[in-house]
Enzyme design. Structure first.
Site, PDB file in Angstrom:
ATOM      1  N   ASN A  54       0.869  -1.179   0.000  1.00 25.00           N
ATOM      2  CA  ASN A  54       0.000   0.000   0.000  1.00 25.00           C
ATOM      3  C   ASN A  54       0.907   1.230   0.000  1.00 25.00           C
ATOM      4  OD1 ASN A  54      -1.817   2.035   0.495  1.00 25.00           O
ATOM      5  ND2 ASN A  54      -2.287   1.412   2.609  1.00 25.00           N
ATOM      6  N   TRP A  55       1.018   1.856  -1.173  1.00 21.72           N
ATOM      7  CA  TRP A  55       1.935   3.005  -1.291  1.00 21.72           C
ATOM      8  C   TRP A  55       1.372   4.252  -0.619  1.00 21.72           C
ATOM      9  CZ3 TRP A  55       3.983   2.970  -7.100  1.00 21.72           C
ATOM     10  CH2 TRP A  55       4.795   1.845  -7.281  1.00 21.72           C
ATOM     11  N   LYS A  56       0.103   4.235  -0.253  1.00 26.37           N
ATOM     12  CA  LYS A  56      -0.570   5.413   0.328  1.00 26.37           C
ATOM     13  C   LYS A  56      -0.359   6.629  -0.583  1.00 26.37           C
ATOM     14  CE  LYS A  56       0.103   3.350   4.813  1.00 26.37           C
ATOM     15  NZ  LYS A  56      -0.031   3.495   6.240  1.00 26.37           N
ATOM     16  N   HIS A  94      -9.541   0.809   4.865  1.00 24.94           N
ATOM     17  CA  HIS A  94      -8.270   1.040   5.571  1.00 24.94           C
ATOM     18  C   HIS A  94      -8.529   1.973   6.752  1.00 24.94           C
ATOM     19  CE1 HIS A  94      -4.187   2.348   6.432  1.00 24.94           C
ATOM     20  NE2 HIS A  94      -3.779   1.289   5.776  1.00 24.94           N
ATOM     21  N   GLU A 110      -6.997   4.424   7.877  1.00 26.37           N
ATOM     22  CA  GLU A 110      -6.811   5.856   7.606  1.00 26.37           C
ATOM     23  C   GLU A 110      -8.052   6.438   6.927  1.00 26.37           C
ATOM     24  OE1 GLU A 110      -3.040   5.474   5.586  1.00 26.37           O
ATOM     25  OE2 GLU A 110      -2.130   4.857   7.476  1.00 26.37           O
ATOM     26  N   GLU A 129      -5.604  -5.400  10.385  1.00 28.23           N
ATOM     27  CA  GLU A 129      -4.617  -4.349  10.593  1.00 28.23           C
ATOM     28  C   GLU A 129      -4.911  -3.626  11.904  1.00 28.23           C
ATOM     29  OE1 GLU A 129      -2.551  -3.111   6.761  1.00 28.23           O
ATOM     30  OE2 GLU A 129      -4.262  -1.810   6.992  1.00 28.23           O
ATOM     31  N   GLY A 186       2.143   1.982  10.827  1.00 30.50           N
ATOM     32  CA  GLY A 186       3.078   3.101  10.703  1.00 30.50           C
ATOM     33  C   GLY A 186       3.705   3.526  12.011  1.00 30.50           C
ATOM     34  N   SER A 242       3.221  -2.398  10.439  1.00 31.61           N
ATOM     35  CA  SER A 242       4.669  -2.385  10.666  1.00 31.61           C
ATOM     36  C   SER A 242       5.334  -3.724  10.362  1.00 31.61           C
ATOM     37  CB  SER A 242       4.992  -1.910  12.083  1.00 31.61           C
ATOM     38  OG  SER A 242       4.525  -0.593  12.279  1.00 31.61           O
ATOM     39  N   GLY A 247       2.695  -1.299   4.318  1.00 31.35           N
ATOM     40  CA  GLY A 247       2.717   0.130   4.022  1.00 31.35           C
ATOM     41  C   GLY A 247       4.147   0.606   3.788  1.00 31.35           C
ATOM     42  N   GLY A 248       4.768   1.147   4.825  1.00 30.92           N
ATOM     43  CA  GLY A 248       6.094   1.771   4.718  1.00 30.92           C
ATOM     44  C   GLY A 248       7.118   0.905   3.985  1.00 30.92           C
TER      45      GLY A 248
HETATM   46  C1  PEP Z   1      -0.899  -0.079   5.987  1.00 25.80           C
HETATM   47  O1  PEP Z   1      -0.982   1.111   5.764  1.00 25.80           O
HETATM   48  O2  PEP Z   1      -1.758  -0.847   5.515  1.00 25.80           O
HETATM   49  C2  PEP Z   1       0.220  -0.570   6.776  1.00 25.80           C
HETATM   50  C3  PEP Z   1       0.196  -1.800   7.206  1.00 25.80           C
HETATM   51  O3  PEP Z   1       1.230   0.336   7.022  1.00 25.80           O
HETATM   52  P1  PEP Z   1       2.647   0.031   7.726  1.00 25.80           P
HETATM   53  O4  PEP Z   1       3.178  -1.242   7.123  1.00 25.80           O
HETATM   54  O5  PEP Z   1       3.498   1.208   7.377  1.00 25.80           O
HETATM   55  O6  PEP Z   1       2.400  -0.106   9.185  1.00 25.80           O
END
Ligand code: PEP
Length: 255
Positions: free
Chosen positions: A9-11, A98, A100, A170, A176, A216, A237-238
């Site tokens: 997920n590049w956000k 998600h 967010e 999640e 994050g 994470s 994500g990251g």
């Molecule tokens: C996400 O945004 O779906 C996610 C899991 O982010 P991160 O891996 O950065 O915690």
């Protein structure tokens, strides 16, 4: 047999040029280093979808996805993007629910139910996210919260539609933040979700549902998480913004 999947997920990151570069690096590393039967999904900003779809090598198990869509088919919704427009780019997946989106855009379970419907109606698969906040984890209401999210947003679907979805657990406190659910904490929830699916639908559907862990996840902790029997891959994500890290996480699926 359920599918193993790693989705990035590049956000709201990567301009078009750097996104294309990252995508090409990932695809090259996959070709050189990965030969499992897992599926890899890149969920980019809308802007990239069409370009990335055209770059996919048909011999790889790579698909493109969006991170959201509007619930309506079309119309006067300035700035929004419908599922049919997303499907026309060649994308096969859409992340729905998600945390967010739930938090910053006030997306409710009933709105998410409509979004799941429109994604499925347009021939794509939702990656439907559920998860509890830190407060809900600490006051031990997390089982109820996850049950409510699944029930209100997704249990109106017929089994035949449900089987097209991917679920992602999640925990909001792990996204994050550098905090990861322990493999045992994640396994507990994944197994709980599978139990809910068996109760609502049937054991076969529950056994075949791909349930990803997100929060994470990185090349160091991925193997331990993916080793758990009900964790079928990750939503990343990251770490999906660095080709090396992302591909190392994918490799952890095959260990
Ligand atoms: C996400 O945004 O779906 C996610 C899991 O982010 P991160 O891996 O950065 O915690």
């Amino acid at each position: 047999m359920r599918k193993n999947i790693v989705a990035g997920n590049w956000k709201m990151n990567m301009d078009l040029e750097t996104g294309i570069q990252l995508f090409n690096e990932i695809q090259q590393l996959l070709k050189e280093e990965v030969n499992g039967d897992q599926e890899v999904i890149i969920c980019s900003p809308y802007i990239h979808l069409s370009s990335l779809s055209q770059l996919v090598n048909p011999n790889t198990n790579l698909s493109i996805g969006a991170q959201n869509c509007h619930q309506a088919d079309s119309g006067a919704f300035t700035g929004e993007v419908s599922a049919s427009i997303i499907a026309s780019t060649g994308a096969a997946y859409v992340i729905i629910g998600h945390s967010e989106r739930r938090l910053y855009f006030s997306e409710s379970n009933s709105l998410l139910a409509q979004k799941l419907d429109t994604v499925l109606k347009n021939g794509m698969a939702p990656i439907f996210c559920v998860g509890e906040t830190l407060e809900q984890r600490n006051n031990e209401t997390y089982f109820e919260v996850i049950k409510e999210q699944l029930t209100e947003a997704s249990f109106h679907l017929q089994g035949v539609e449900y089987r097209k979805m991917v679920l992602a657990y999640e925990p909001v406190w792990a996204i994050g933040t550098g905090l990861t659910a322990s493999p045992e904490q994640a396994q507990e929830i994944h197994s709980f979700i599978r139990g809910l699916l068996a109760d609502k639908y049937n054991q076969d559907l529950a056994n075949n549902m791909t349930i990803l862990y997100g929060g994470s996840c990185n090349p160091k902790n991925a193997s331990e998480l993916f080793a758990k029997s009900d964790i079928d891959g990750g939503l990343i994500g990251g770490a999906s913004l660095k080709a090396r890290d992302f591909v190392d996480i994918i490799k952890a699926l095959n260990e």
